[in-house]
Write a protein that holds these residues in place. Structure first.
Motif, PDB file in Angstrom:
ATOM      1  N   LEU A 155       0.845  -1.188   0.000  1.00 49.42           N
ATOM      2  CA  LEU A 155       0.000   0.000   0.000  1.00 49.42           C
ATOM      3  C   LEU A 155       0.883   1.241   0.000  1.00 49.42           C
ATOM      4  O   LEU A 155       1.923   1.277   0.669  1.00 49.42           O
ATOM      5  N   ILE A 157       0.449   5.332   0.840  1.00 51.46           N
ATOM      6  CA  ILE A 157      -0.399   6.383   1.385  1.00 51.46           C
ATOM      7  C   ILE A 157       0.192   7.720   0.963  1.00 51.46           C
ATOM      8  O   ILE A 157       1.317   8.058   1.342  1.00 51.46           O
ATOM      9  N   ARG A 167      -1.114  12.459  -6.225  1.00 50.13           N
ATOM     10  CA  ARG A 167      -2.520  12.595  -6.638  1.00 50.13           C
ATOM     11  C   ARG A 167      -2.625  12.670  -8.153  1.00 50.13           C
ATOM     12  O   ARG A 167      -3.443  11.978  -8.774  1.00 50.13           O
ATOM     13  N   TRP A 279     -10.984   8.447  -2.931  1.00 48.88           N
ATOM     14  CA  TRP A 279      -9.646   8.915  -2.573  1.00 48.88           C
ATOM     15  C   TRP A 279      -8.584   7.838  -2.782  1.00 48.88           C
ATOM     16  O   TRP A 279      -7.464   7.971  -2.273  1.00 48.88           O
ATOM     17  N   HIS A 280      -8.888   6.817  -3.537  1.00 47.98           N
ATOM     18  CA  HIS A 280      -7.856   5.821  -3.832  1.00 47.98           C
ATOM     19  C   HIS A 280      -7.940   5.413  -5.293  1.00 47.98           C
ATOM     20  O   HIS A 280      -8.982   5.566  -5.955  1.00 47.98           O
ATOM     21  N   ARG A 281      -6.835   4.933  -5.776  1.00 42.15           N
ATOM     22  CA  ARG A 281      -6.759   4.279  -7.076  1.00 42.15           C
ATOM     23  C   ARG A 281      -5.949   3.016  -6.840  1.00 42.15           C
ATOM     24  O   ARG A 281      -4.740   3.076  -6.617  1.00 42.15           O
ATOM     25  N   ARG A 283      -4.059   0.448  -5.047  1.00 43.85           N
ATOM     26  CA  ARG A 283      -3.371   0.374  -3.759  1.00 43.85           C
ATOM     27  C   ARG A 283      -2.664   1.679  -3.393  1.00 43.85           C
ATOM     28  O   ARG A 283      -1.707   1.672  -2.629  1.00 43.85           O
ATOM     29  N   VAL A 285      -3.671   5.476  -1.798  1.00 46.22           N
ATOM     30  CA  VAL A 285      -4.772   6.173  -1.152  1.00 46.22           C
ATOM     31  C   VAL A 285      -4.299   7.540  -0.664  1.00 46.22           C
ATOM     32  O   VAL A 285      -3.180   7.694  -0.171  1.00 46.22           O
ATOM     33  N   TRP A 322      -7.540  -5.473   2.376  1.00 40.95           N
ATOM     34  CA  TRP A 322      -7.231  -4.155   1.815  1.00 40.95           C
ATOM     35  C   TRP A 322      -7.700  -4.128   0.361  1.00 40.95           C
ATOM     36  O   TRP A 322      -6.925  -4.328  -0.575  1.00 40.95           O
ATOM     37  N   ASP A 324     -11.044  -2.591  -2.546  1.00 38.54           N
ATOM     38  CA  ASP A 324     -11.830  -1.413  -2.889  1.00 38.54           C
ATOM     39  C   ASP A 324     -12.908  -1.115  -1.851  1.00 38.54           C
ATOM     40  O   ASP A 324     -13.206   0.056  -1.581  1.00 38.54           O
ATOM     41  N   PHE A 327     -11.333   0.809   1.085  1.00 41.95           N
ATOM     42  CA  PHE A 327     -10.970   2.182   0.756  1.00 41.95           C
ATOM     43  C   PHE A 327     -12.197   3.025   0.436  1.00 41.95           C
ATOM     44  O   PHE A 327     -12.208   4.237   0.684  1.00 41.95           O
ATOM     45  N   TYR A 331     -13.333   6.519   2.340  1.00 38.36           N
ATOM     46  CA  TYR A 331     -13.776   7.712   1.618  1.00 38.36           C
ATOM     47  C   TYR A 331     -15.149   8.171   2.101  1.00 38.36           C
ATOM     48  O   TYR A 331     -15.359   9.363   2.402  1.00 38.36           O
TER      49      TYR A 331
END
Length: 376
Positions: A155, A157, A167, A279-281, A283, A285, A322, A324, A327, A331
């Motif tokens: 992951l 972050i 981002r 707020w994730h794509r 793995r 976030v 962990w 979708d 996450f 969100y």
């Protein structure tokens, strides 16, 4: 827990440091990379931490140091530009009745406390280092670092702030937008009578205020319409802030007398950001300012970032996969909290810009802060 257990945190600000501490406490392997060689340890003047931020700092195990380093208080004053106190309101204890409503402290001091917590937790920290995402699949993310090394993580972050390159790299198109306001900030000695935040609306600036940050210090700020930064030479920063501040009475003349060093005056625009999509794509976030940013009219920027770290860490250490769904839950849980704060912060500023004299600023503040009493 699922197989995932190695984490890269990009960015060593409040959100990145906090999530690193939480995840290390749960036994995860965490690397933290920060672009600044000094961990951004000396940046900033002061910070206002309301109860919901203090609640997270207590969970991090640093509340005693924050309490000893800062200045706690429980009210806010509204003054006329000449310093006449018009109204004093009791602040809501958004962190619960066992914490102060508000603590002001020097931002570098808070940062040092969080840095020490990261080091004590055993994360591997690499300063002066950036990370580029090479690719990801269902199991993790491949990274190339600015020193040429590579790594593989379950992951990533992204806590790399308002201008987050992560981002953009993962395809999130949202960008910060200026609100039309800008703020001058400076640290100064605390006059003996300053025991809370006082705010003056009107005068040559939209807002002039100060917050005690210790027994001997405060930080002061004036808010005006934003100007092209290129039109303000850095060597004139002290002069510019003095010019605005000199019109205010009460404690301001004593504060203004100490605005002499342009290198110690900070000038920044107010920005707004709220990533509307997930707020994730995969793995990777987003947390903190990489996902959302509000102008400081409610003093909630750092608090929301700290809450992000706490909530995400809870979910990552819950034993759930962990994926979708996890996450998405992060969100949805955070969006319900963040959106009204961002919108209220922007609205309060917009009322000032528009000169709306009958704006319900106290009402909007009260409703928003009441919501923050609930756990994030």
């Amino acid at each position: 827990m699922s197989k995932a257990h190695t984490v890269l945190v990009i960015g060593g600000g409040a959100a990145g440091n906090a999530v690193t501490v939480f995840l290390r406490r749960a036994g995860l392997t965490v690397d933290l990379v920060e672009a600044k060689d000094d961990w951004n340890a000396t940046a900033g003047s002061g910070i206002t931490l309301q109860g919901n931020a203090l609640r997270v700092l207590r969970e991090l195990g640093v509340w005693d140091r924050v309490k000893a380093s800062g200045f706690g208080f429980g009210s806010v004053g509204i003054t006329a530009p000449d310093g006449t106190v018009l109204h004093v309101a009791r602040d809501l204890r958004t962190g619960g009745d066992d914490l102060p409503a508000t603590v002001g402290m020097q931002r570098p001091q808070l940062h040092r406390i969080l840095m020490d917590a990261v080091r004590a937790g055993g994360a591997r920290v690499r300063l002066g280092t950036t990370a580029e995402i090479l690719g990801q699949d269902a199991d993790g993310v491949s990274i190339r670092f600015s020193d040429g090394s590579e790594g593989r993580y379950d992951l990533v972050i992204a806590a790399d702030g308002l201008g987050s390159s992560t981002r953009a790299a993962i395809g999130v198109a949202d960008k910060p937008e200026p609100t039309g306001m800008a703020i001058w900030r400076v640290a100064a000695p605390r006059p003996t009578g300053v025991v809370r935040t006082d705010l003056a609306y009107g005068g040559p600036a939209y807002i002039a205020g100060y917050c005690p940050t210790s027994d001997t210090t405060l930080y002061a700020y004036v808010v005006e319409a934003n100007r092209d930064r290129a039109s303000i030479p850095p060597e004139t920063y002290a002069e510019e802030m003095r010019r605005l501040a000199s019109a205010y009475g009460g404690f301001w003349p004593e504060i203004t007398a100490h605005i002499t060093d342009p290198a110690k005056v900070n000038y920044t625009w107010f920005d707004r950001l709220l990533v509307e999509s997930s707020w994730h794509r995969g793995r990777v976030v987003l947390i903190g300012d990489a996902a959302h940013c509000c102008p400081p009219t409610l003093a909630q920027g750092a608090a929301l970032s700290l809450e992000d770290a706490w909530v995400l860490a809870q979910l990552l250490t819950s034993g759930e996969a962990w994926d979708d769904a996890l996450f998405r839950a992060y969100y949805e849980r955070r969006m319900a909290r963040v959106r009204p704060v961002v919108e209220a912060s922007v609205q309060i500023g917009q009322w000032q810009l528009d000169g709306v004299r009958d704006a319900d600023v106290p009402g909007l503040m009260g409703r928003t802060m009441t919501m923050l009493r609930e756990l994030p």
